[in-house]
Scaffold this motif. Structure first.
Motif, PDB file in Angstrom:
ATOM      1  N   GLU A   1       3.557   3.714  19.916  1.00 24.78           N
ATOM      2  CA  GLU A   1       2.321   3.180  19.366  1.00 24.78           C
ATOM      3  C   GLU A   1       2.271   3.525  17.885  1.00 24.78           C
ATOM      4  O   GLU A   1       2.379   4.690  17.494  1.00 24.78           O
ATOM      5  N   VAL A   2       2.106   2.507  17.045  1.00 26.67           N
ATOM      6  CA  VAL A   2       2.171   2.695  15.600  1.00 26.67           C
ATOM      7  C   VAL A   2       0.824   2.372  14.972  1.00 26.67           C
ATOM      8  O   VAL A   2       0.191   1.368  15.311  1.00 26.67           O
ATOM      9  N   SER A   3       0.396   3.207  14.046  1.00 27.96           N
ATOM     10  CA  SER A   3      -0.793   2.919  13.252  1.00 27.96           C
ATOM     11  C   SER A   3      -0.538   3.333  11.812  1.00 27.96           C
ATOM     12  O   SER A   3       0.326   4.160  11.530  1.00 27.96           O
ATOM     13  N   GLY A   4      -1.279   2.711  10.893  1.00 28.69           N
ATOM     14  CA  GLY A   4      -1.113   3.043   9.491  1.00 28.69           C
ATOM     15  C   GLY A   4      -0.055   2.187   8.823  1.00 28.69           C
ATOM     16  O   GLY A   4       0.414   1.188   9.362  1.00 28.69           O
TER      17      GLY A   4
ATOM     18  N   GLY B   1      -4.999   1.045  17.177  1.00 36.09           N
ATOM     19  CA  GLY B   1      -6.026   1.557  16.286  1.00 36.09           C
ATOM     20  C   GLY B   1      -6.388   0.572  15.201  1.00 36.09           C
ATOM     21  O   GLY B   1      -6.635  -0.603  15.444  1.00 36.09           O
ATOM     22  N   GLY B   2      -6.376   1.029  13.946  1.00 32.58           N
ATOM     23  CA  GLY B   2      -6.735   0.184  12.825  1.00 32.58           C
ATOM     24  C   GLY B   2      -5.651  -0.760  12.386  1.00 32.58           C
ATOM     25  O   GLY B   2      -5.844  -1.518  11.438  1.00 32.58           O
ATOM     26  N   GLY B   3      -4.499  -0.749  13.053  1.00 35.18           N
ATOM     27  CA  GLY B   3      -3.425  -1.670  12.729  1.00 35.18           C
ATOM     28  C   GLY B   3      -2.191  -0.967  12.211  1.00 35.18           C
ATOM     29  O   GLY B   3      -2.233   0.185  11.767  1.00 35.18           O
ATOM     30  N   ALA B   4      -1.065  -1.653  12.301  1.00 34.30           N
ATOM     31  CA  ALA B   4       0.213  -1.139  11.834  1.00 34.30           C
ATOM     32  C   ALA B   4       0.802  -2.131  10.842  1.00 34.30           C
ATOM     33  O   ALA B   4       0.989  -3.307  11.171  1.00 34.30           O
ATOM     34  N   VAL B   5       1.095  -1.674   9.631  1.00 33.81           N
ATOM     35  CA  VAL B   5       1.647  -2.526   8.583  1.00 33.81           C
ATOM     36  C   VAL B   5       2.992  -1.961   8.143  1.00 33.81           C
ATOM     37  O   VAL B   5       3.083  -0.804   7.734  1.00 33.81           O
ATOM     38  N   PHE B   6       4.048  -2.786   8.264  1.00 36.11           N
ATOM     39  CA  PHE B   6       5.361  -2.427   7.748  1.00 36.11           C
ATOM     40  C   PHE B   6       5.469  -3.076   6.369  1.00 36.11           C
ATOM     41  O   PHE B   6       5.677  -4.275   6.251  1.00 36.11           O
ATOM     42  N   ASP B   7       5.281  -2.276   5.336  1.00 35.98           N
ATOM     43  CA  ASP B   7       5.117  -2.786   3.984  1.00 35.98           C
ATOM     44  C   ASP B   7       6.426  -2.673   3.208  1.00 35.98           C
ATOM     45  O   ASP B   7       6.912  -1.569   2.953  1.00 35.98           O
ATOM     46  N   GLN B   8       7.009  -3.838   2.868  1.00 32.11           N
ATOM     47  CA  GLN B   8       8.286  -3.920   2.158  1.00 32.11           C
ATOM     48  C   GLN B   8       9.427  -3.294   2.949  1.00 32.11           C
ATOM     49  O   GLN B   8      10.455  -2.933   2.388  1.00 32.11           O
TER      50      GLN B   8
ATOM     51  N   LEU C   1       0.872  -1.160   0.000  1.00 27.55           N
ATOM     52  CA  LEU C   1       0.000   0.000   0.000  1.00 27.55           C
ATOM     53  C   LEU C   1       0.915   1.217   0.000  1.00 27.55           C
ATOM     54  O   LEU C   1       2.087   1.106   0.320  1.00 27.55           O
ATOM     55  N   THR C   2       0.402   2.364  -0.310  1.00 23.21           N
ATOM     56  CA  THR C   2       1.242   3.549  -0.260  1.00 23.21           C
ATOM     57  C   THR C   2       0.626   4.555   0.680  1.00 23.21           C
ATOM     58  O   THR C   2      -0.580   4.609   0.850  1.00 23.21           O
TER      59      THR C   2
ATOM     60  N   THR D   1       2.126 -10.599  12.466  1.00 24.55           N
ATOM     61  CA  THR D   1       1.947 -11.341  11.219  1.00 24.55           C
ATOM     62  C   THR D   1       3.138 -11.036  10.326  1.00 24.55           C
ATOM     63  O   THR D   1       3.386  -9.868   9.999  1.00 24.55           O
ATOM     64  N   LEU D   2       3.888 -12.074   9.975  1.00 21.57           N
ATOM     65  CA  LEU D   2       5.061 -11.934   9.113  1.00 21.57           C
ATOM     66  C   LEU D   2       4.783 -12.719   7.839  1.00 21.57           C
ATOM     67  O   LEU D   2       4.512 -13.922   7.896  1.00 21.57           O
ATOM     68  N   GLU D   3       4.858 -12.069   6.688  1.00 18.87           N
ATOM     69  CA  GLU D   3       4.494 -12.751   5.460  1.00 18.87           C
ATOM     70  C   GLU D   3       5.312 -12.247   4.276  1.00 18.87           C
ATOM     71  O   GLU D   3       5.786 -11.108   4.258  1.00 18.87           O
ATOM     72  N   ALA D   4       5.490 -13.133   3.312  1.00 14.06           N
ATOM     73  CA  ALA D   4       6.182 -12.803   2.074  1.00 14.06           C
ATOM     74  C   ALA D   4       5.302 -13.203   0.906  1.00 14.06           C
ATOM     75  O   ALA D   4       4.128 -13.550   1.076  1.00 14.06           O
TER      76      ALA D   4
END
Length: 516
Positions: free
Chosen positions: A82-85, A121-128, A12-13, A178-181
């Motif tokens: 605390e991380v979100s987004g 909150g709505g979750g934290a995603v570390f994308d790439q 996501l961006t 959650t760790l995924e590739a």
């Protein structure tokens, strides 16, 4: 890698890059810490408390995370972030300061201590973008998703590891992540959870590791045996080729994990490693325990494990599977108390507790999930809303959603979407074709019986479709709309949902498959 795991998840961006100086990015204060307390080996060696007792701040970019570390009085001043987004390369820059040592291409926890990173909150995603720990101690990472971190291709981060630890790391608790590739080494990915060069006293608990060639390792080579004292419990390994984990020296305690679709090998104990393996559930997998790809033997103590459709290779020079009997070859004692769930209920317990955004639920030790203390509040700072949650479809199928153990591909994908989003169990991510028509498929390594699918759209757009047996091209069903679709059960390796008409660009959140 002999065979890459088959799936895709995605990027996501988010917004603009934050400034790389502390004064430009004031962080809102919050009021929470990690939920629960460290278990397993992370509770030893003085315990793991993270940022408890320190300030709590909120971050919605990687730059803000680095800024929070650099704003402390010292590198050991406790802090909870605390991380979100969505955290990605576009919003993660290097920040300088006396209490930090950061980098632009990863979340860098280097030469620091006493830190908690928790998704709220709505979750934290570390994308790439991977999380890297080096020369650090007393770290908690909880309730976050880390996905699609690459070591080759573009962009690259953290050597391809979702979470990587190296060089004198002590006391780390990673929980409900959650760790995924989206594949194996040939697709540019490395390990999901790696420890090397003197990393000790670590616990990975209530987490999902999926869709990767490599689950993780302890020790980077046969000579890197200074690592150990690691606990893995109540984790869900799904569609992993190998390394669940790979152990080179040291001691590991592995209990109440649910392993589904280990494609080549599972727990690989090598170079004198000793693993206590108890009350795990192994399903639809191959060579789930042993010493593989080396002459340097490792050892194991086993008890209470369940093998459900597990196959074993023959013993050869460099491959010594523990099965089919999985007899113990050593004894291992652990210095902490713990509660064992029965192996037979482990899949159900793990499915209802593991991963990010599941309420940080745990097990009572009697096959019953429990609720934690109230979770942290939603962010007070504005955030960009994600896509609407699909309206639940009436008459939902019962049984196991077979897509969770498979891969995904399709005819095309719109920017910002991914094939793998239709099988990640997350209704807020989705796949779209590049136009109003296209196809999306679920596939498996072996023939699987499918007699019902459930196409869950973000909003109704599909007006006509075909369901195909992609192995033969046979049409299994045609119709209008989407939702639950039944047909004569077929044994196949790939099933395709072909959108032949739509009122607007379709957005498919989940492509669920069921035996009947």
């Amino acid at each position: 890698m002999k065979r890459s795991a088959r799936r895709a998840l995605v990027a996501l961006t988010t917004g603009a890059v934050g400034a790389a100086i502390v004064a430009a990015l004031p962080l809102p204060q919050a009021s929470a810490a990690a939920v629960g307390s460290a278990t397993g080996y992370a509770s030893s060696n003085g315990g793991t408390t993270g940022g408890n007792g320190g300030a709590t701040v909120r971050a919605t970019t990687g730059t803000q995370i680095h800024q929070a570390l650099c704003s402390r009085a010292s590198s050991s001043t406790p802090i909870t972030i605390e991380v979100s987004g969505t955290i990605n390369h576009g919003n993660t820059t290097k920040v300088s300061g006396n209490s930090c040592n950061t980098a632009a291409d990863r979340i860098e926890l280097k030469e620091i201590s006493n830190v908690t990173i928790i998704g709220v909150g709505g979750g934290a995603v570390f994308d790439q973008l991977g999380i890297h720990l080096r020369d650090s101690s007393n770290i908690i990472i909880q309730n976050v998703t880390v996905r699609n971190v690459k070591k080759s291709g573009s962009p690259t981060s953290n050597g391809g590891d979702a979470i990587g630890m190296e060089s004198t790391v002590r006391n780390v608790w990673v929980d409900h992540v959650t760790l995924e590739a989206s594949g194996g080494e040939s697709e540019g990915y490395d390990g999901l959870f790696d420890m090397k060069d003197n990393t000790q006293y670590v616990t990975l608990s209530y987490s999902i590791l999926r869709n990767s060639g490599r689950g993780g390792l302890i020790g980077s080579s046969e000579s890197d045996t200074s690592n150990g004292f690691v606990t893995f419990h109540h984790n869900h390994y799904q569609n992993i080729d190998s390394r669940t984990p790979l152990l080179r020296g040291g001691i590991a305690h592995i209990y109440n994990n649910y392993y589904y679709s280990l494609n080549e090998s599972g727990i690989n104990s090598r170079a004198g490693a000793r693993a206590k393996v108890e009350n795990n559930y192994f399903q639809n997998s191959k060579d789930v325990l042993g010493t593989f790809y080396t002459d340097a033997a490792g050892y194991w103590q086993t008890a209470g494990n369940i093998l459900d459709n597990v196959t074993w290779s023959s013993t050869s020079g460099e491959n010594k599977p523990a099965g089919p009997g999985m007899a113990s070859t050593t004894t291992v004692s652990v210095p902490y108390s713990y509660r064992l769930d029965g192996a037979s209920c482990t899949p159900e317990v793990v499915r209802s507790t593991a991963g990010a955004n599941t309420g940080i639920r745990t097990s009572s030790g009697s096959c019953t999930p429990t609720n934690p203390s109230p979770t942290t509040p939603a962010p007070t700072t504005p955030s960009t809303p994600g896509p609407a949650t699909p309206t639940p479809t009436p008459s939902q199928p019962s049984g196991t959603n077979l897509s969770l153990g498979g891969g995904a591909d399709g005819s095309s994908k719109a920017g910002g979407t991914s094939y793998g989003n239709v099988k990640d169990g997350n209704l807020s991510t989705y796949w779209s074709p590049s136009g109003t028509t296209g196809s999306i498929s679920i596939k498996w390594g072996t023939a699987t019986t499918v007699g019902r699918i459930n196409i869950r759209e973000v909003s109704s757009a599909v007006t006509s479709y075909r369901v195909l047996n992609a192995d033969t091209g046979a049409v299994l069903k045609t119709g209008s709309g989407a939702g639950v679709i039944s047909f004569t059960p077929a044994s196949l390796k790939k099933v395709t949902f072909e959108i032949t008409g739509a009122s607007s660009t379709p957005r498919v959140a989940e492509f669920e498959t069921y035996a009947s």
